[in-house]
Design a protein around this motif. Structure first.
Motif, PDB file in Angstrom:
ATOM      1  N   ARG A   1      -6.939   0.692  -1.573  1.00  7.91           N
ATOM      2  CA  ARG A   1      -6.777  -0.587  -2.282  1.00  7.91           C
ATOM      3  C   ARG A   1      -7.438  -1.728  -1.512  1.00  7.91           C
ATOM      4  O   ARG A   1      -7.213  -1.886  -0.309  1.00  7.91           O
TER       5      ARG A   1
ATOM      6  N   PRO B   1       0.799  -1.230   0.000  1.00  8.82           N
ATOM      7  CA  PRO B   1       0.000   0.000   0.000  1.00  8.82           C
ATOM      8  C   PRO B   1       0.831   1.279   0.000  1.00  8.82           C
ATOM      9  O   PRO B   1       0.290   2.354  -0.292  1.00  8.82           O
TER      10      PRO B   1
ATOM     11  N   PRO C   1      -8.310  -0.114  -8.995  1.00 10.20           N
ATOM     12  CA  PRO C   1      -8.091  -1.567  -8.861  1.00 10.20           C
ATOM     13  C   PRO C   1      -7.867  -2.231 -10.210  1.00 10.20           C
ATOM     14  O   PRO C   1      -8.611  -3.112 -10.637  1.00 10.20           O
TER      15      PRO C   1
ATOM     16  N   PRO D   1     -10.385   0.308   2.888  1.00  8.68           N
ATOM     17  CA  PRO D   1     -10.272  -0.354   1.585  1.00  8.68           C
ATOM     18  C   PRO D   1     -11.639  -0.438   0.899  1.00  8.68           C
ATOM     19  O   PRO D   1     -12.676  -0.489   1.555  1.00  8.68           O
TER      20      PRO D   1
ATOM     21  N   SER E   1      -2.177 -10.833  -3.610  1.00  9.65           N
ATOM     22  CA  SER E   1      -2.693  -9.650  -2.937  1.00  9.65           C
ATOM     23  C   SER E   1      -1.844  -9.346  -1.710  1.00  9.65           C
ATOM     24  O   SER E   1      -1.086 -10.194  -1.220  1.00  9.65           O
TER      25      SER E   1
ATOM     26  N   VAL F   1      -7.593   4.900  -5.395  1.00 12.97           N
ATOM     27  CA  VAL F   1      -6.761   3.817  -5.927  1.00 12.97           C
ATOM     28  C   VAL F   1      -7.540   3.056  -6.991  1.00 12.97           C
ATOM     29  O   VAL F   1      -8.654   2.595  -6.757  1.00 12.97           O
TER      30      VAL F   1
ATOM     31  N   GLU G   1      -3.875  -8.212  -9.119  1.00 11.92           N
ATOM     32  CA  GLU G   1      -3.804  -7.624 -10.448  1.00 11.92           C
ATOM     33  C   GLU G   1      -3.477  -8.684 -11.491  1.00 11.92           C
ATOM     34  O   GLU G   1      -2.492  -9.401 -11.378  1.00 11.92           O
TER      35      GLU G   1
ATOM     36  N   THR H   1      -4.331   5.400   1.751  1.00 10.19           N
ATOM     37  CA  THR H   1      -3.989   4.130   2.381  1.00 10.19           C
ATOM     38  C   THR H   1      -4.686   4.000   3.729  1.00 10.19           C
ATOM     39  O   THR H   1      -5.153   4.979   4.309  1.00 10.19           O
TER      40      THR H   1
ATOM     41  N   ASP I   1       0.415   3.518  -2.886  1.00  8.16           N
ATOM     42  CA  ASP I   1      -0.867   4.205  -3.087  1.00  8.16           C
ATOM     43  C   ASP I   1      -0.962   5.506  -2.316  1.00  8.16           C
ATOM     44  O   ASP I   1      -2.035   6.110  -2.245  1.00  8.16           O
TER      45      ASP I   1
END
Length: 403
Positions: A209, A188, A348, A202, A224, A346, A215, A195, A191
């Protein structure tokens, strides 16, 4: 292959690259307006006054909703292709068709695995799914199948300087010393400032995130940060910590989850990695349309929407992302979009959370970015289609590359 032991795995966070905001297919809108202009244009009409007022954020929203209403992995996009073809013909492009290509497509089995072991005890089993909406489990396309059990180390971002730091601390990780694989995870810290450490929840409760986000993309294997937490925590107290290795190693934001960022190697715990996918014959479906000439000196506009770009860009011979046209065909190409800025929610990207729901909640609730992107593409495409001679020189391209 048979299980191996006790070679090493690297665990490294994926450095957050500033990606362009991926905006969902606008072809149907641009195509309809280009057809309208091609057949009904008059020399006295101003191009912008004619085209831009027709655009609608609601239309973009409805089109995006259809394209994202169901998952369509490589080889599963026929319904979307048929819908696009129908729309194009409604817009006045009778010379449109679906071009289907035979392809070798990867698919995972139920044997994929990432587990943290201590002897025969399973300390953690990664689910390999981030958002269960019919998505396939995470897997690495076209990778060799393997079954490996190995100790592991934390290698920061995997840069040359990081390996040098590990060697200076007598931690050997290079291929010649037994490295058998790499795991990547999104820390994180990339980001910032959106965060958990800064008070953001989240997604879906907030804009930070998702902890379980995986991803999908051209580089892997990704896990993850929820999967990385137990793996990194098992290294606590073993080997130097990030605070002992310099500023480049510091800043990780999983400390709030108990991670101390020790590098290891793991003393009694091992990673069990199973990659198991197969290649099957299938088809990918592209939609191709041609806007006919109206005047004798008109050029012909060819439109192409392709499928299966996420698995090696195999959607069409010579097609795919801009690099395919630029690198293989040496064709003039343009690729643009909006970049994520500091403080933006963020994105995704390429995950199970990259969805219509995220767009309307955090990504582009008013569809303003979608609409602006469509306007830019439309004006550019219409302008280029009108010019009998394009004001382009190959030397300009060479100069740009040199800069």
């Amino acid at each position: 292959m048979d299980a191996k032991r006790p070679s090493s795995w690297l665990l490294t966070p994926h450095r957050g690259r500033k990606r362009r905001e991926r905006l969902i297919l606008f072809s149907v809108t641009i195509v309809s307006l280009l057809v309208y202009w091609r057949f009904y244009r008059k020399a006295s009409l101003d191009l912008l006054q004619l085209l831009l007022p027709i655009l609608s954020g609601k239309y973009l929203r409805d089109s995006s909703f259809f394209y994202t209403s169901s998952p369509h992995f490589a080889g599963q996009g026929l319904k979307q292709a048929q819908w696009t073809l129908k729309k194009w013909k409604e817009f006045g492009i009778p010379d449109s068709h679906i071009a289907s290509y035979d392809a070798q497509l990867p698919a995972p089995t139920e044997q994929q695995r990432l587990a943290l072991l201590r002897g025969s005890e399973v300390l953690y089993e990664a689910p390999l799914k981030d958002n269960d909406h019919g998505f396939l489990p995470a897997f690495y396309s076209f990778v060799s199948n393997a079954n490996i059990t190995a100790s592991y180390v934390f290698a920061n971002f995997g840069a040359d300087e990081d390996y040098d730091d590990l060697v200076e601390n007598n931690i050997r990780v290079a291929q010649n010393w037994g490295l058998v694989g790499v795991l990547l995870y999104p820390d994180p810290q990339n980001d910032y400032p959106i965060t958990e450490l800064n008070g953001y929840s989240p997604y879906p409760k907030g804009p930070a995130r998702p902890a379980k986000m995986i991803e999908r993309g051209d580089i892997g294997p990704f896990v993850s940060y929820a999967d990385a937490i137990p793996i990194l925590t098992a290294l606590n107290g073993y080997g130097p910590s990030a605070s002992e290795l310099g500023t480049r190693w510091q800043g990780g934001e999983l400390a709030i989850h108990g991670v101390r960022y020790n590098v290891g190697p793991s003393p009694e715990t091992y990673l069990h990695i199973v990659t198991d996918a197969y290649i099957q014959s299938g088809q990918v479906h592209n939609v191709i349309g041609k806007i006919p000439r109206v005047l004798e000196n008109d050029g012909q506009s060819v439109l192409d929407v392709w499928n299966a770009t996420g698995t090696g860009i195999i959607g069409t011979p010579g097609g795919g992302d801009v690099i395919r046209f630029q690198g293989l065909l040496c064709a003039s190409t343009i690729d643009f979009g909006f970049s994520q800025g500091l403080g933006d929610n963020v994105f995704p990207y390429h995950s199970g959370f990259d969805s219509f729901e995220w767009i309307i909640q955090y990504g582009d609730p008013g569809w303003e970015y979608h609409l602006t992107t469509t306007k830019l593409w439309l004006v550019m495409a219409a302008h280029l289609s009108e010019l009998p001679i394009l004001d382009m020189k190959t030397t300009d391209y060479a100069d740009a590359i040199e800069r």
